[in-house]
Design a protein around this motif. Sequence first.
Motif, PDB file in Angstrom:
ATOM      1  N   SER A 174      12.353  20.786  91.546  1.00 42.16           N
ATOM      2  CA  SER A 174      12.071  21.725  92.634  1.00 42.16           C
ATOM      3  C   SER A 174      12.056  23.181  92.185  1.00 42.16           C
ATOM      4  CB  SER A 174      13.111  21.547  93.753  1.00 42.16           C
ATOM      5  OG  SER A 174      14.424  21.770  93.249  1.00 42.16           O
ATOM      6  N   ASP A 175      12.768  23.505  91.111  1.00 44.98           N
ATOM      7  CA  ASP A 175      12.839  24.891  90.672  1.00 44.98           C
ATOM      8  C   ASP A 175      11.847  25.224  89.564  1.00 44.98           C
ATOM      9  OD1 ASP A 175      14.113  23.231  88.878  1.00 44.98           O
ATOM     10  OD2 ASP A 175      15.670  24.679  88.349  1.00 44.98           O
ATOM     11  N   LEU A 176      10.936  24.303  89.284  1.00 43.53           N
ATOM     12  CA  LEU A 176       9.939  24.526  88.244  1.00 43.53           C
ATOM     13  C   LEU A 176       8.542  24.629  88.850  1.00 43.53           C
ATOM     14  CD1 LEU A 176      11.123  21.967  85.522  1.00 43.53           C
ATOM     15  CD2 LEU A 176      11.606  24.422  85.628  1.00 43.53           C
ATOM     16  N   LYS A 177       7.636  25.244  88.093  1.00 41.27           N
ATOM     17  CA  LYS A 177       6.259  25.347  88.540  1.00 41.27           C
ATOM     18  C   LYS A 177       5.595  23.967  88.503  1.00 41.27           C
ATOM     19  CE  LYS A 177       5.483  30.108  86.970  1.00 41.27           C
ATOM     20  NZ  LYS A 177       4.652  30.975  86.085  1.00 41.27           N
ATOM     21  N   PRO A 178       4.588  23.737  89.364  1.00 43.56           N
ATOM     22  CA  PRO A 178       3.883  22.445  89.346  1.00 43.56           C
ATOM     23  C   PRO A 178       3.228  22.188  87.995  1.00 43.56           C
ATOM     24  CG  PRO A 178       3.363  23.694  91.328  1.00 43.56           C
ATOM     25  CD  PRO A 178       4.106  24.628  90.419  1.00 43.56           C
ATOM     26  N   ILE A 179       3.165  20.930  87.612  1.00 41.73           N
ATOM     27  CA  ILE A 179       2.475  20.517  86.389  1.00 41.73           C
ATOM     28  C   ILE A 179       1.059  20.079  86.755  1.00 41.73           C
ATOM     29  CG2 ILE A 179       2.426  18.774  84.547  1.00 41.73           C
ATOM     30  CD1 ILE A 179       5.457  18.801  84.582  1.00 41.73           C
ATOM     31  N   HIS A 180       0.081  20.562  86.006  1.00 44.50           N
ATOM     32  CA  HIS A 180      -1.315  20.233  86.262  1.00 44.50           C
ATOM     33  C   HIS A 180      -1.889  19.479  85.053  1.00 44.50           C
ATOM     34  CE1 HIS A 180      -1.601  23.086  89.699  1.00 44.50           C
ATOM     35  NE2 HIS A 180      -0.712  23.772  89.001  1.00 44.50           N
ATOM     36  N   TYR A 181      -2.660  18.461  85.329  1.00 41.21           N
ATOM     37  CA  TYR A 181      -3.439  17.798  84.281  1.00 41.21           C
ATOM     38  C   TYR A 181      -4.579  17.039  84.965  1.00 41.21           C
ATOM     39  CZ  TYR A 181      -1.394  13.246  85.455  1.00 41.21           C
ATOM     40  OH  TYR A 181      -1.024  12.100  86.102  1.00 41.21           O
ATOM     41  N   SER A 182      -5.521  16.581  84.190  1.00 46.63           N
ATOM     42  CA  SER A 182      -6.644  15.838  84.762  1.00 46.63           C
ATOM     43  C   SER A 182      -6.745  14.474  84.104  1.00 46.63           C
ATOM     44  CB  SER A 182      -7.959  16.608  84.578  1.00 46.63           C
ATOM     45  OG  SER A 182      -8.250  16.750  83.205  1.00 46.63           O
ATOM     46  N   SER A 183      -7.372  13.553  84.792  1.00 48.71           N
ATOM     47  CA  SER A 183      -7.577  12.215  84.228  1.00 48.71           C
ATOM     48  C   SER A 183      -9.022  11.783  84.438  1.00 48.71           C
ATOM     49  CB  SER A 183      -6.629  11.201  84.873  1.00 48.71           C
ATOM     50  OG  SER A 183      -6.881  11.089  86.258  1.00 48.71           O
ATOM     51  N   VAL A 184      -9.539  11.079  83.457  1.00 42.10           N
ATOM     52  CA  VAL A 184     -10.898  10.532  83.510  1.00 42.10           C
ATOM     53  C   VAL A 184     -10.801   9.033  83.306  1.00 42.10           C
ATOM     54  CG1 VAL A 184     -13.166  10.486  82.416  1.00 42.10           C
ATOM     55  CG2 VAL A 184     -11.952  12.664  82.649  1.00 42.10           C
ATOM     56  N   ASP A 185     -11.423   8.272  84.188  1.00 44.93           N
ATOM     57  CA  ASP A 185     -11.486   6.815  84.042  1.00 44.93           C
ATOM     58  C   ASP A 185     -12.812   6.436  83.410  1.00 44.93           C
ATOM     59  OD1 ASP A 185      -9.048   6.717  85.246  1.00 44.93           O
ATOM     60  OD2 ASP A 185      -9.721   5.767  87.094  1.00 44.93           O
ATOM     61  N   TYR A 186     -12.746   5.745  82.283  1.00 41.56           N
ATOM     62  CA  TYR A 186     -13.930   5.276  81.561  1.00 41.56           C
ATOM     63  C   TYR A 186     -14.040   3.756  81.674  1.00 41.56           C
ATOM     64  CZ  TYR A 186     -13.509   9.680  78.789  1.00 41.56           C
ATOM     65  OH  TYR A 186     -13.398  10.991  78.361  1.00 41.56           O
ATOM     66  N   GLN A 187     -15.270   3.268  81.650  1.00 36.16           N
ATOM     67  CA  GLN A 187     -15.545   1.850  81.456  1.00 36.16           C
ATOM     68  C   GLN A 187     -16.736   1.723  80.521  1.00 36.16           C
ATOM     69  OE1 GLN A 187     -16.132  -0.394  85.051  1.00 36.16           O
ATOM     70  NE2 GLN A 187     -13.983  -0.295  85.669  1.00 36.16           N
ATOM     71  N   GLY A 188     -16.686   0.701  79.657  1.00 37.01           N
ATOM     72  CA  GLY A 188     -17.804   0.524  78.757  1.00 37.01           C
ATOM     73  C   GLY A 188     -17.561  -0.600  77.766  1.00 37.01           C
ATOM     74  N   VAL A 189     -18.356  -0.589  76.724  1.00 40.48           N
ATOM     75  CA  VAL A 189     -18.262  -1.599  75.669  1.00 40.48           C
ATOM     76  C   VAL A 189     -18.090  -0.871  74.339  1.00 40.48           C
ATOM     77  CG1 VAL A 189     -19.425  -3.505  74.499  1.00 40.48           C
ATOM     78  CG2 VAL A 189     -19.720  -3.181  76.969  1.00 40.48           C
ATOM     79  N   LEU A 190     -17.146  -1.336  73.533  1.00 39.43           N
ATOM     80  CA  LEU A 190     -16.917  -0.751  72.211  1.00 39.43           C
ATOM     81  C   LEU A 190     -17.049  -1.817  71.136  1.00 39.43           C
ATOM     82  CD1 LEU A 190     -13.866  -1.702  71.119  1.00 39.43           C
ATOM     83  CD2 LEU A 190     -13.119  -0.035  72.820  1.00 39.43           C
ATOM     84  N   THR A 191     -17.196  -1.353  69.913  1.00 38.21           N
ATOM     85  CA  THR A 191     -17.253  -2.228  68.747  1.00 38.21           C
ATOM     86  C   THR A 191     -16.119  -1.861  67.798  1.00 38.21           C
ATOM     87  OG1 THR A 191     -19.670  -2.406  68.913  1.00 38.21           O
ATOM     88  CG2 THR A 191     -18.663  -3.008  66.805  1.00 38.21           C
ATOM     89  N   VAL A 192     -15.375  -2.853  67.347  1.00 34.95           N
ATOM     90  CA  VAL A 192     -14.272  -2.606  66.421  1.00 34.95           C
ATOM     91  C   VAL A 192     -14.847  -2.321  65.037  1.00 34.95           C
ATOM     92  CG1 VAL A 192     -12.206  -3.582  65.340  1.00 34.95           C
ATOM     93  CG2 VAL A 192     -12.746  -4.123  67.729  1.00 34.95           C
ATOM     94  N   THR A 193     -14.466  -1.187  64.463  1.00 34.35           N
ATOM     95  CA  THR A 193     -14.941  -0.818  63.128  1.00 34.35           C
ATOM     96  C   THR A 193     -13.840  -0.901  62.076  1.00 34.35           C
ATOM     97  OG1 THR A 193     -14.521   1.536  63.596  1.00 34.35           O
ATOM     98  CG2 THR A 193     -16.742   0.694  64.053  1.00 34.35           C
ATOM     99  N   ASP A 194     -12.591  -0.833  62.498  1.00 36.82           N
ATOM    100  CA  ASP A 194     -11.451  -0.945  61.599  1.00 36.82           C
ATOM    101  C   ASP A 194     -10.310  -1.571  62.403  1.00 36.82           C
ATOM    102  OD1 ASP A 194      -8.880  -0.216  60.313  1.00 36.82           O
ATOM    103  OD2 ASP A 194     -10.116   0.952  58.935  1.00 36.82           O
ATOM    104  N   VAL A 195      -9.936  -2.789  62.051  1.00 36.41           N
ATOM    105  CA  VAL A 195      -8.968  -3.543  62.850  1.00 36.41           C
ATOM    106  C   VAL A 195      -7.614  -2.847  62.908  1.00 36.41           C
ATOM    107  CG1 VAL A 195      -7.652  -5.689  63.008  1.00 36.41           C
ATOM    108  CG2 VAL A 195     -10.091  -5.763  62.469  1.00 36.41           C
ATOM    109  N   GLU A 196      -7.062  -2.444  61.760  1.00 32.98           N
ATOM    110  CA  GLU A 196      -5.737  -1.829  61.740  1.00 32.98           C
ATOM    111  C   GLU A 196      -5.716  -0.514  62.516  1.00 32.98           C
ATOM    112  OE1 GLU A 196      -4.058  -1.474  57.870  1.00 32.98           O
ATOM    113  OE2 GLU A 196      -4.170  -3.612  57.427  1.00 32.98           O
ATOM    114  N   LEU A 197      -6.747   0.293  62.319  1.00 33.51           N
ATOM    115  CA  LEU A 197      -6.802   1.570  63.023  1.00 33.51           C
ATOM    116  C   LEU A 197      -6.910   1.379  64.530  1.00 33.51           C
ATOM    117  CD1 LEU A 197      -9.050   4.143  61.086  1.00 33.51           C
ATOM    118  CD2 LEU A 197      -6.679   4.409  61.826  1.00 33.51           C
TER     119      LEU A 197
END
Length: 223
Positions: A174-197
């Motif tokens: 209550s004694d602190l300033k509000p925290i602001h941030y944004s969020s983006v929701d993605y959907q799609g298809v990816l290809t694995v290029t390096d399994v460990e990474l």
Amino acid sequence: MYFSRVTLKLNQLPYVIQQKMQNSGPYAIHQWLWQLFPNQEKRTFLFREERISKDYQYYLLSEVAPLSNHQLFLIETKPYLPKLTIGMRLFFSLRANPVVFKNGKRSDVMMNAKYLIKQQGLKTNEIKICQNQAAINWLIKQSETRGFSLSTTNDQQVNCRVINYAQQQFIKKSDLKPIHYSSVDYQGVLTVTDVELFLETIYQGIGKSKGFGCGLFLIKHYQ
């Protein structure tokens, strides 16, 4: 690693706690979810909130298994070890906090794109298209060192889209300033290029604001 589906028992929350949830939002949820991992001084989990009808549901990825019982939550847990191979295509859903750094300061990718677009004098109806492309470009840039690439369609368009963009604000104390941030929701298809990474990317999350429900990749096989 462990993957859990956790449902908040909303009807069992005392009024005071419901008010805390409304005012503190993701911070309060993060603190409550942390109760599922007693004796953990450091956060060892990622989470994402989903609204299912009137219910609040959370997906958790954690290094250790959460408690099986808790007064605030219904908890379902299973071991998590994706079996990946190079070239595998996966459908993904991701909520992230994409940012860029300007003059040493963190800036929301979407708002930064809007500012640049207005400077160029583009039409208002072009702003959202350019903002979404900026968010996708951020994810493409991330993928270069994260063990995956965004797949393309037959016409060579990136198979990824922005589902939702939200600006978030909450009060941590209550004694602190509000925290602001944004969020983006993605959907799609990816290809694995390096399994460990890519496994490291899944386990550690991607982007900022992980403590507020961002960064968790949800994946499944893409046919």
